[in-house]
Design a protein around this motif. Structure first.
Motif, mmCIF file in Angstrom:
data_model
loop_
_atom_site.group_PDB
_atom_site.id
_atom_site.type_symbol
_atom_site.label_atom_id
_atom_site.label_comp_id
_atom_site.label_asym_id
_atom_site.label_seq_id
_atom_site.Cartn_x
_atom_site.Cartn_y
_atom_site.Cartn_z
ATOM 1 N N MET A 184 0.861 -1.184 0.000
ATOM 2 C CA MET A 184 0.000 0.000 0.000
ATOM 3 C C MET A 184 0.895 1.232 0.000
ATOM 4 O O MET A 184 1.896 1.257 0.714
ATOM 5 N N TYR A 189 -1.353 1.737 -4.672
ATOM 6 C CA TYR A 189 -0.820 0.380 -4.528
ATOM 7 C C TYR A 189 0.522 0.244 -5.220
ATOM 8 O O TYR A 189 0.829 0.972 -6.164
ATOM 9 N N ALA A 203 6.345 2.271 1.534
ATOM 10 C CA ALA A 203 5.078 1.572 1.294
ATOM 11 C C ALA A 203 4.935 0.462 2.333
ATOM 12 O O ALA A 203 5.930 -0.013 2.867
ATOM 13 N N LEU A 206 1.343 -5.550 2.130
ATOM 14 C CA LEU A 206 0.022 -6.099 2.434
ATOM 15 C C LEU A 206 0.059 -7.624 2.426
ATOM 16 O O LEU A 206 -0.277 -8.281 3.389
#
Ligand code: AMP
Length: 460
Positions: A184, A189, A203, A206
């Motif tokens: 993320m 994304y 980031a 996930l």
């Protein structure tokens, strides 16, 4: 051997991809490329060279849009020409696609032949282009269905990011040979070969893209589809042993910790009484730390690495390779003189670089040299994306451990056993591809390649 990255939903997507590729540079040093899109206009820049050589500020400024895909390449199929630099960009039925592929298809030759018979014109010699052709052929059924049909035809290893005008798509082969992680990024994304690319751009990881899964990321968010039924997992164990960065998590596990456990297993199998333990840096560092911790022996850096030289095996000719081995690692004579040492390295491939390195520490005065390798003998080539030489060039394919020990001029040579390797994998051991050690290929290799693998008689 390649690295891929995809970004969706960031106003400077190409810049994020650039930073990500910088972190993935170890996965390929031959070429780099980024394709960006604002949903309508697609821009590209690709060239031979390192990420920092291929891109600069004005080039990145020009790669506008909130979607980007990028690639660093070390070729396993196709020659090194600018044409073969990925992402591979094509326009079909007024839609633009840019595909970046890590892995290797085992039925590429057959598929290409078939497609050519049906009139397909190929611009490159990459197997990745075949994937684009196959997707284009079924496009009238919708993008997800076209990818599904393609996944049913292609065989082998693929972790892919695809920019399809206003969408970012990621898909992975049903065996999960190569890593691919989803993260993320400020509400957007990111998809990358390794999580070290996430850290650089802050980031959050996930999850992994699942084997056989198709992920579609667009304005509506993220959607997951079953592309093809998941098959027996065959995650490349060599990613853990050597290829991936130690600060990455791949296949749900940290690479550094895995490598340290390889060192613990080496200590269990072959405890030595030496003056100290030293790695051949950087590849041997982490197993050497594990070995030193498990045995209680001091850890020393007996050779110093010059960081301004690329990976040695990248050099094409033998003479260049010998030079770059010497320029890359220099022994610390004061430390080595008169000493008994345990040297740890991750693997032996051809044996040529190790031979030069062992000689260098012998010349520096080491009196007893014991070498510990943190994986079993590599006897079979990889057809799923790791650039091992042909069977004839793999030293362990034709020689016994004792013959290799003599060739390397060592007092002792110990390879980690397959059992030790799987123990280090801690119960995660059912899901690995071990073909380079066992010759058991999880996806059958087509006849022409098969012949080359098995025609060399084992001498052991
Ligand atoms: P050599 O002594 O020539 O077999 O080189 C061994 C060194 O090359 C080891 O330190 C490995 O880390 C490194 N290596 C890893 N993967 C490869 C590869 N695919 N081809 C060549 N060398 C590799």
């Amino acid at each position: 051997m390649c690295g891929v990255i995809g970004v969706f939903g960031h106003k400077e997507a190409a810049k994020i991809a650039f930073f990500g590729l910088y972190a993935l540079q170890h996965r390929g040093q031959e070429s780099a490329g980024i394709v960006s899109s604002d949903g309508k206009v697609v821009k590209e820049h690709r060239d031979l060279g390192l990420v920092a050589e291929v891109f600069n500020e004005p080039i990145l400024q020009n790669l506008t849009g909130h979607i980007a895909v990028g690639h660093v390449r070390y070729s396993t199929t196709g020659s090194s020409t600018v044409k073969n630099v990925q992402p591979f960009l094509v326009t079909h039925s007024r839609q633009t696609f840019a595909l970046a592929h890590n892995g290797n298809l085992v039925n590429a030759c057959l598929l290409r032949e078939e497609l050519e018979k049906q009139g397909s014109l190929f611009q490159t010699t990459m197997d990745s282009e075949i994937i684009v052709h196959l997707i284009a052929k079924s496009l009238q059924k919708g993008l997800v269905e076209a990818i599904r049909e393609t996944m049913a035809i292609i065989e082998g290893a693929y972790s892919i990011v695809l920019l399809a005008q206003d969408k970012l798509i990621a898909f992975r082969d049903p065996h999960g040979f190569r890593p691919l992680a989803l993260g993320m990024l400020n509400g957007g994304y990111i998809v990358a070969s390794e999580t070290c690319a996430f850290d650089l751009v802050q980031a959050q990881y996930l999850r992994d893209v699942k084997p056989g899964e198709i992920l579609v990321i667009d304005e509506n968010g993220i959607n997951s589809y079953e592309g093809i039924k998941k098959e027996n997992l065959a995650q490349c164990i060599f990613e853990f042993i050597y290829f991936a960065r130690p600060d990455s998590n791949i296949f749900g596990e940290n690479v550094y910790s895995f490598r340290k456990r390889l060192g613990y297993e080496l200590a269990r199998e072959c405890p030595l009484e030496t003056d100290f333990v030293m790695p051949f840096p950087d590849s041997g560092n982490y197993a050497a730390i594990g070995y030193a911790q498990a045995t209680g022996l001091p850890f020393e850096m007996g050779v110093i690495r010059n960081h301004y030289v690329g990976r040695t095996f990248i050099q094409p000719s033998q003479s260049m390779r010998d030079f770059s081995v010497r320029v890359k690692l220099n022994p610390v004579k004061e430390l080595l003189r008169g000493k008994k040492v345990a040297v740890v390295d991750d693997s032996l491939v051809r044996g040529t670089t190790s031979r030069t390195r062992v000689r260098a520490i012998r010349e520096a005065g080491a009196f007893e040299i014991n070498m510990l390798i943190s994986c079993p003998p590599i006897k079979y080539p990889c057809y799923y994306g790791i650039d091992f030489p042909s069977r004839g060039e793999l030293i362990a394919a034709k020689h016994s451990v004792d013959e290799i020990r003599r060739y390397l001029e060592l007092d002792l040579l110990h390879y980690l056993s397959l059992e030790g390797l799987l123990k280090a994998a801690q119960g995660n051991n059912k899901g690995f591809c071990l073909a380079c050690f066992t010759g058991k290929y999880p996806v059958p290799i087509k006849a022409s390649i098969h012949k080359e693998i098995f025609e060399i008689k084992e001498t052991k």
